[in-house]
Design an enzyme around this catalytic site. Sequence first.
Site, short mmCIF file in Angstrom:
data_model
loop_
_atom_site.label_atom_id
_atom_site.label_comp_id
_atom_site.label_asym_id
_atom_site.label_seq_id
_atom_site.Cartn_x
_atom_site.Cartn_y
_atom_site.Cartn_z
N LYS A 80 0.81 -1.22 0.00
CA LYS A 80 0.00 0.00 0.00
C LYS A 80 0.84 1.28 0.00
O LYS A 80 0.53 2.23 -0.71
CB LYS A 80 -0.96 0.00 1.18
CG LYS A 80 -2.04 -1.07 1.06
CD LYS A 80 -3.04 -1.01 2.19
CE LYS A 80 -4.13 -2.06 1.98
NZ LYS A 80 -5.18 -1.98 3.02
N ASP A 116 -10.28 2.04 2.43
CA ASP A 116 -10.26 1.13 3.59
C ASP A 116 -11.08 1.66 4.76
O ASP A 116 -11.89 0.93 5.34
CB ASP A 116 -8.82 0.91 4.06
CG ASP A 116 -8.07 -0.11 3.23
OD1 ASP A 116 -8.72 -0.95 2.60
OD2 ASP A 116 -6.83 -0.05 3.21
#
Length: 220
Positions: A80, A116
């Site tokens: 990420k 997220d």
Amino acid sequence: MADLHPDLRPPVTGHTRLAAVIGDPVRHSLSPTLLNAAFAAAGLDWSYQAFEVPEGGAVAALEAMRTLGLGGLSVTMPHKAAVAAAVARCTPEAEALGAVNCVVVDDGLLVGHNTDGGGFVDGLAHDAGMEAVGRRAVVLGAGGAARAVVRALADAGASEVAVVNRTRGRAEDAASLAGPVGRVVDHDEVGEAVPAADLVVNATSVGMTDDGALPGDPES
């Protein structure tokens, strides 16, 4: 229109668009099942796969996305942060978190998003019937997913967001995303913080394999 597969998607042809998730490990991911079901429900001629990309391979995976014409790329650990640094630009949310969990092509440029936190808060309300407002939360971990959850819980009105991590500096960075309701919990305080919390979030890598490991003592 061509005959449909039993899952209601058109048969895979040279016109089928491809999207994928990259990570390591990633073979356990439910994303292909979920996304392919979503494509079928929407009647889209898309297919979604999982690609195991080892740490350090994120930039090469982005180049492959561009070269092969993938329509979208989901990103999970450990990529990420590397993807956030490599895309052409990030959305404000992804920029603030320093982490990207999905990449799309916008006018020829790879753009990193981070969904997220919002997805976690929405899922918490939908699946568990729990709103974050006024809740005391403990987040285990300080990586990309943990940081997104910390920020989202604070934005959703949590009264306290405590972060536990092996490295205190990383815990402090993550807790700062919660503003005045964020704090760091040292390891010798976990036994008090967890029982006092309304919500405990495991955002560590523990549980990514089927070895039965837990991020803490469930009896504490």
